[in-house]
Scaffold this active site. Sequence first.
Site, PDB file in Angstrom:
ATOM      1  N   ASN A  79      20.451  63.063 -19.257  1.00  0.00           N
ATOM      2  CA  ASN A  79      21.600  62.806 -20.110  1.00  0.00           C
ATOM      3  C   ASN A  79      22.713  63.490 -19.348  1.00  0.00           C
ATOM      4  O   ASN A  79      22.744  64.606 -19.147  1.00  0.00           O
ATOM      5  CB  ASN A  79      21.296  63.231 -21.609  1.00  0.00           C
ATOM      6  CG  ASN A  79      22.342  62.864 -22.748  1.00  0.00           C
ATOM      7  OD1 ASN A  79      23.448  63.399 -22.178  1.00  0.00           O
ATOM      8  ND2 ASN A  79      22.114  62.501 -23.637  1.00  0.00           N
ATOM      9  N   GLU A 106      22.390  55.760 -26.040  1.00  0.00           N
ATOM     10  CA  GLU A 106      22.004  56.127 -27.332  1.00  0.00           C
ATOM     11  C   GLU A 106      23.168  55.853 -28.110  1.00  0.00           C
ATOM     12  O   GLU A 106      24.178  56.095 -27.849  1.00  0.00           O
ATOM     13  CB  GLU A 106      21.884  57.841 -27.234  1.00  0.00           C
ATOM     14  CG  GLU A 106      20.668  58.207 -26.389  1.00  0.00           C
ATOM     15  CD  GLU A 106      20.736  59.772 -26.446  1.00  0.00           C
ATOM     16  OE1 GLU A 106      21.757  60.314 -26.755  1.00  0.00           O
ATOM     17  OE2 GLU A 106      19.913  60.175 -25.840  1.00  0.00           O
ATOM     18  N   THR A 160      23.015  66.156 -31.727  1.00  0.00           N
ATOM     19  CA  THR A 160      22.333  65.607 -32.722  1.00  0.00           C
ATOM     20  C   THR A 160      21.340  66.351 -33.602  1.00  0.00           C
ATOM     21  O   THR A 160      20.496  67.078 -32.966  1.00  0.00           O
ATOM     22  CB  THR A 160      21.375  64.539 -31.878  1.00  0.00           C
ATOM     23  OG1 THR A 160      22.289  63.717 -31.197  1.00  0.00           O
ATOM     24  CG2 THR A 160      20.822  63.454 -32.858  1.00  0.00           C
TER      25      THR A 160
HETATM   26  N1  PXP Z   1      17.425  62.549 -26.819  1.00  0.00           N
HETATM   27  C1  PXP Z   1      18.284  62.249 -27.896  1.00  0.00           C
HETATM   28  C2  PXP Z   1      17.893  61.064 -28.674  1.00  0.00           C
HETATM   29  C3  PXP Z   1      19.486  63.012 -27.777  1.00  0.00           C
HETATM   30  O1  PXP Z   1      20.275  62.584 -29.029  1.00  0.00           O
HETATM   31  C4  PXP Z   1      19.761  64.098 -27.124  1.00  0.00           C
HETATM   32  C5  PXP Z   1      21.185  64.768 -27.009  1.00  0.00           C
HETATM   33  O2  PXP Z   1      22.270  63.638 -26.981  1.00  0.00           O
HETATM   34  C6  PXP Z   1      18.943  64.166 -26.050  1.00  0.00           C
HETATM   35  C7  PXP Z   1      17.575  63.460 -25.934  1.00  0.00           C
HETATM   36  C8  PXP Z   1      19.092  65.415 -24.879  1.00  0.00           C
HETATM   37  O3  PXP Z   1      19.210  66.391 -25.694  1.00  0.00           O
HETATM   38  P1  PXP Z   1      19.457  67.756 -24.746  1.00  0.00           P
HETATM   39  O4  PXP Z   1      20.939  67.679 -24.157  1.00  0.00           O
HETATM   40  O5  PXP Z   1      19.335  68.821 -25.931  1.00  0.00           O
HETATM   41  O6  PXP Z   1      18.670  67.974 -23.767  1.00  0.00           O
END
Ligand code: PXP
Length: 256
Positions: free
Chosen positions: A21, A84, A115
Amino acid sequence: MPELKHPHQTQNPIMIKLGVNIDHVATIRQARRTTEPDPVWAAAAAELGGADQITVHLREDRRHIQDRDIEVLKRTVNVKLNLECACVDEMLSIACDLKPDQVCLVPEKRAEVTTEGGLDIIANRSRVADAVKRLKDAGIFVSLFIDPARDQIELAKELSAQAVELHTGTYADATTDAAQHDQLQILTTASHHVKDCGLHLHAGHGLTYHNVIPVAAIAEMEELNIGHSIVARSMFVGMQTAVAQMKALCIEGAMH
Ligand code: PXP
């Protein structure tokens, strides 16, 4: 319409996939409303590091990823693109036009820092049902980001989502070994239930270099989406290396 293949299905089916991400590369850019750093560059570097997927969250408030980013990423990403988005008309229209490989529906609150928990698909049943149908009709593979709870998983199946992404934030936030162990048990039990329901199993949120291995070790875990920790490390070692190090931990967990 024939059932869509999972986006990763053409690759090695037993190897866990890492979705990187890159939202927070855009967060830095938006701090100055300039053109750098470009999340498109981050995606290319993540691919070089072994990312199996690029994940971006187009928020309604556009606090990090912009419409231009998803358009350029759609044309340039050579692995899977996972968008997303919130379950609202504007985002669903954008997703259906863009046609990423996968859409993951997430909850969104304007005041949140990130989130906070999974999408409550029970409370939002009809909205989610309509969204899943709309996205699937556009040929997009649909994942629902939910808490690791039995009733949420069963409804995801009933609404014909193809995958669920289990929210790992509570596990990640656990401050004692005992609490972390309990949360891992909850995730493991939920994961078995996901597979029993015939859904693809993904997980993410709050995963770091220190806590990812036990989650990657859950049997049949197919995809992890990880952002903040990788982007944070990339400042010091570069994106390619940061991704390669996380990918190695994911594989180490999956081989346990
Ligand atoms: N999965 C989803 C559905 C998310 O909303 C997010 C954050 O945007 C992530 C994974 C990644 O989370 P992190 O940045 O805490 O690794």
